[in-house]
Design an enzyme around this catalytic site. Structure first.
Site, mmCIF file in Angstrom:
data_model
loop_
_atom_site.group_PDB
_atom_site.id
_atom_site.type_symbol
_atom_site.label_atom_id
_atom_site.label_comp_id
_atom_site.label_asym_id
_atom_site.label_seq_id
_atom_site.Cartn_x
_atom_site.Cartn_y
_atom_site.Cartn_z
ATOM 1 N N ASP A 22 1.557 -8.520 -2.259
ATOM 2 C CA ASP A 22 2.439 -7.681 -1.383
ATOM 3 C C ASP A 22 3.702 -8.294 -1.058
ATOM 4 O O ASP A 22 4.277 -8.244 0.092
ATOM 5 C CB ASP A 22 1.584 -7.333 0.071
ATOM 6 C CG ASP A 22 0.401 -6.532 -0.148
ATOM 7 O OD1 ASP A 22 0.189 -6.057 -1.214
ATOM 8 O OD2 ASP A 22 -0.247 -6.147 1.157
ATOM 9 N N CYS A 54 -3.851 -9.511 4.056
ATOM 10 C CA CYS A 54 -4.025 -8.827 2.455
ATOM 11 C C CYS A 54 -4.481 -10.050 1.748
ATOM 12 O O CYS A 54 -5.309 -9.849 0.867
ATOM 13 C CB CYS A 54 -3.114 -8.207 2.155
ATOM 14 S SG CYS A 54 -2.926 -6.607 2.997
ATOM 15 N N LYS A 95 -2.161 0.139 -3.010
ATOM 16 C CA LYS A 95 -3.234 0.221 -2.104
ATOM 17 C C LYS A 95 -2.784 0.668 -0.851
ATOM 18 O O LYS A 95 -1.569 0.632 -0.530
ATOM 19 C CB LYS A 95 -3.962 -1.057 -2.054
ATOM 20 C CG LYS A 95 -3.123 -2.104 -1.433
ATOM 21 C CD LYS A 95 -3.543 -3.522 -1.064
ATOM 22 C CE LYS A 95 -2.599 -4.663 -0.690
ATOM 23 N NZ LYS A 95 -2.337 -4.332 0.767
HETATM 24 C C1 VGL Z 1 -0.746 -6.315 5.345
HETATM 25 C C2 VGL Z 1 -0.787 -5.612 7.518
HETATM 26 C C3 VGL Z 1 -0.957 -4.245 7.262
HETATM 27 C C4 VGL Z 1 -0.502 -7.610 4.405
HETATM 28 C C5 VGL Z 1 -0.574 -4.976 4.779
HETATM 29 O O1 VGL Z 1 0.135 -7.254 3.325
HETATM 30 O O2 VGL Z 1 -1.154 -8.558 4.676
HETATM 31 N N1 VGL Z 1 -0.687 -6.592 6.541
HETATM 32 N N2 VGL Z 1 -0.578 -3.897 5.860
#
Ligand code: VGL
Ligand code: ZN
Length: 224
Positions: free
Chosen positions: A22, A171, A126
């Site tokens: 991410d 994540c 995702k």
């Molecule tokens: C994430 C919160 C919501 C992450 C993704 O990438 O850690 N955290 N969505």
């Protein structure tokens, strides 16, 4: 981080995969769900990705990719604010609500321009189910559907995964844990992650849980 021992003499080979979690604008300072110092790990991630490519290992990017009406967003719960506690059935959403982030097709959902995306062999999206979140790069939070990451890694005969990116305590953490539970040897590149630490203490708990589980910690020195 005290009390953490780093692995030594790790030699990367073709059965290894680097999973870069991410690294998108919304998780980097200036974005809607900024992780403190998230920008500071980009160069280090590029360097380690180059090493993996040189050793013919796999490099995989995960990408948080939500519809606008995603139920992890506080904006989709009247009266709620980002950071408010919220846990739905099966833990599909929660334990807290988030600001709108990584909405499909927006700039916030794009990989940061400094990330060397050309080094990646595969991108795994995702979080597309509007009523189920997916912190893990492997599967939805309710564990009912997978993202395709496991299938991909198995098709490449991957035995060890190395996890870095954002956010450490969400994540990255869930990706490492699922990877371990799916039978890969799991390594956490702790210097190449940063966390949100929500609720407070969450980073510490995540690190302790990983250590207890059997996930190994690595840093730059581990690969020398
Ligand atoms: C994430 C919160 C919501 C992450 C993704 O990438 O850690 N955290 N969505
Ligand atoms: Zn998300």
């Amino acid at each position: 981080m005290e009390h953490v021992e780093f692995e030594k003499n790790i030699k990367i080979d073709k059965n290894d995969a680097l999973i870069i979690v991410d690294m998108q604008y919304d998780f980097i300072p200036g974005g809607s769900l900024p992780v403190e110092e998230g920008d500071q790990i980009i160069n280090g991630i590029n360097d380690i990705a180059k090493l993996f490519k040189k050793k013919t290992a796999q490099v995989v990017l995960t990408q948080d990719w939500h519809p606008k009406k995603h139920l992890s967003f506080a904006s989709n719960h009247p009266g709620k604010s980002p950071g408010d506690e919220y846990i739905s059935d099966n833990r599909a959403i929660g334990p807290i609500l988030w600001p709108d982030h990584c909405i499909q097709g927006t700039k916030g959902a794009k990989f940061h321009k400094d990330l060397k995306v050309d080094l990646a062999d595969k991108v795994i999206k995702k979080g597309m189910n509007p009523s189920v979140d997916s912190y893990s790069g492997f599967q939805d939070n309710d564990k009912k559907s997978e993202t395709g990451l496991r299938e991909y890694l198995n098709s490449k005969k991957i035995k060890r995964i190395f996890v870095c990116g954002l956010a450490l305590d969400y994540c990255c953490y869930y990706t490492a844990l699922d990877g371990f539970n799916f039978g890969y040897k799991a390594y956490f590149l702790v210097d190449l992650t940063r966390g949100v630490d929500l609720p407070e203490g969450n980073i510490k708990t995540a690190l302790e849980t990983m250590k207890k589980t059997g996930i190994k910690f690595v840093n730059n020195e581990s690969f020398k």
